[in-house]
Scaffold this motif. Structure first.
Motif, short mmCIF file in Angstrom:
data_model
loop_
_atom_site.label_atom_id
_atom_site.label_comp_id
_atom_site.label_asym_id
_atom_site.label_seq_id
_atom_site.Cartn_x
_atom_site.Cartn_y
_atom_site.Cartn_z
N VAL A 9 1.23 9.97 5.50
CA VAL A 9 0.54 11.20 5.11
C VAL A 9 1.59 12.32 5.15
O VAL A 9 2.17 12.60 6.20
N ILE A 10 1.86 12.94 3.99
CA ILE A 10 2.86 14.00 3.95
C ILE A 10 2.25 15.39 3.90
O ILE A 10 2.92 16.37 4.24
N ARG A 11 0.99 15.51 3.52
CA ARG A 11 0.25 16.77 3.57
C ARG A 11 -1.21 16.45 3.84
O ARG A 11 -1.77 15.56 3.25
N ASP A 12 -1.81 17.23 4.74
CA ASP A 12 -3.24 17.01 5.00
C ASP A 12 -3.98 18.34 5.01
O ASP A 12 -3.44 19.37 5.32
N ARG A 25 -7.18 18.39 -0.10
CA ARG A 25 -6.21 17.55 -0.78
C ARG A 25 -5.32 16.90 0.28
O ARG A 25 -4.83 17.56 1.18
N PHE A 26 -5.15 15.60 0.15
CA PHE A 26 -4.25 14.84 1.01
C PHE A 26 -3.18 14.24 0.12
O PHE A 26 -3.48 13.73 -0.96
N ASP A 27 -1.92 14.29 0.55
CA ASP A 27 -0.82 13.68 -0.18
C ASP A 27 -0.21 12.58 0.67
O ASP A 27 -0.02 12.75 1.89
N PHE A 28 0.09 11.46 0.02
CA PHE A 28 0.67 10.30 0.69
C PHE A 28 1.97 9.93 -0.02
O PHE A 28 2.15 10.21 -1.20
N GLU A 29 2.84 9.22 0.72
CA GLU A 29 4.07 8.68 0.12
C GLU A 29 4.26 7.27 0.63
O GLU A 29 4.12 7.02 1.83
N ASP A 30 4.57 6.34 -0.30
CA ASP A 30 4.82 4.97 0.13
C ASP A 30 6.29 4.77 0.43
O ASP A 30 7.10 5.69 0.28
N ASP A 31 6.66 3.57 0.87
CA ASP A 31 8.05 3.29 1.26
C ASP A 31 9.02 3.34 0.09
O ASP A 31 10.23 3.47 0.29
N ASP A 32 8.51 3.25 -1.14
CA ASP A 32 9.37 3.32 -2.33
C ASP A 32 9.56 4.74 -2.82
O ASP A 32 10.22 4.96 -3.83
N GLY A 33 8.95 5.72 -2.15
CA GLY A 33 9.09 7.12 -2.54
C GLY A 33 8.05 7.60 -3.55
O GLY A 33 8.13 8.74 -4.01
N GLU A 37 -1.86 11.63 -4.66
CA GLU A 37 -2.66 12.81 -4.33
C GLU A 37 -4.13 12.43 -4.35
O GLU A 37 -4.61 11.84 -5.30
N TRP A 38 -4.85 12.83 -3.29
CA TRP A 38 -6.27 12.53 -3.16
C TRP A 38 -7.02 13.83 -2.93
O TRP A 38 -6.80 14.52 -1.94
N ASN A 39 -7.90 14.20 -3.86
CA ASN A 39 -8.78 15.36 -3.72
C ASN A 39 -10.14 14.85 -3.28
O ASN A 39 -10.70 13.96 -3.90
N THR A 40 -10.69 15.44 -2.21
CA THR A 40 -11.91 14.92 -1.63
C THR A 40 -12.72 16.02 -0.96
O THR A 40 -12.17 17.06 -0.60
N THR A 41 -14.00 15.79 -0.77
CA THR A 41 -14.83 16.69 0.02
C THR A 41 -15.05 16.11 1.41
O THR A 41 -15.68 16.74 2.25
N VAL A 42 -14.51 14.93 1.66
CA VAL A 42 -14.62 14.26 2.96
C VAL A 42 -13.43 14.67 3.82
O VAL A 42 -12.33 14.81 3.33
N GLN A 51 1.42 10.59 9.95
CA GLN A 51 0.94 9.27 10.34
C GLN A 51 1.12 8.26 9.21
O GLN A 51 1.11 8.62 8.04
N LYS A 52 1.29 6.99 9.60
CA LYS A 52 1.35 5.89 8.63
C LYS A 52 0.03 5.14 8.69
O LYS A 52 -0.49 4.87 9.77
N TRP A 53 -0.49 4.81 7.49
CA TRP A 53 -1.76 4.10 7.38
C TRP A 53 -1.68 3.03 6.31
O TRP A 53 -1.00 3.21 5.30
N LEU A 54 -2.40 1.94 6.53
CA LEU A 54 -2.68 0.99 5.47
C LEU A 54 -3.93 1.53 4.78
O LEU A 54 -4.96 1.73 5.43
N VAL A 55 -3.82 1.84 3.47
CA VAL A 55 -4.95 2.40 2.74
C VAL A 55 -5.27 1.56 1.51
O VAL A 55 -4.40 0.91 0.94
N ARG A 56 -6.55 1.58 1.14
CA ARG A 56 -7.00 1.03 -0.14
C ARG A 56 -7.40 2.24 -0.98
O ARG A 56 -8.10 3.13 -0.50
N MET A 57 -6.94 2.26 -2.23
CA MET A 57 -7.24 3.41 -3.10
C MET A 57 -7.29 2.97 -4.54
O MET A 57 -6.71 1.96 -4.92
#
Length: 82
Positions: A9-12, A25-33, A37-42, A51-57
């Motif tokens: 998670v690079i921005r929360d 808006r949440f921004d993520f980065e994987d190991d490949d760089g 971007e995820w826009n949500t009301t949750v 933090q590092k997370w295993l995510v499904r998207m």
């Protein structure tokens, strides 16, 4: 397309680009760089910057801002903290 990746998670909790009055808006980065971007009301309270997370998207499209490419995602599920 639905994918599963370990991301950092690079921005929360930034104001959403799509719904700034009601969303986040949440921004993520994987190991490949690659950035996502995820826009949500949750507000997933356990998810914090750095933090590092295993995510499904689900990938909904690709975009670029000032020459920096990223992928827009939805239906994000935080499976496991790494």
């Amino acid at each position: 397309m639905r994918i599963e990746k370990v991301v950092t998670v690079i921005r929360d909790r930034e104001p959403s680009d799509i719904k700034p009055n009601v969303g986040w808006r949440f921004d993520f980065e994987d190991d490949d760089g690659n950035e996502y971007e995820w826009n949500t009301t949750v507000d997933p309270e356990q998810v914090r910057n750095g933090q590092k997370w295993l995510v499904r998207m689900t990938i909904i499209g690709k975009a670029s801002v000032l020459g920096k490419p990223f992928t827009r995602v939805k239906n994000v599920t935080f499976v496991e903290r790494r």
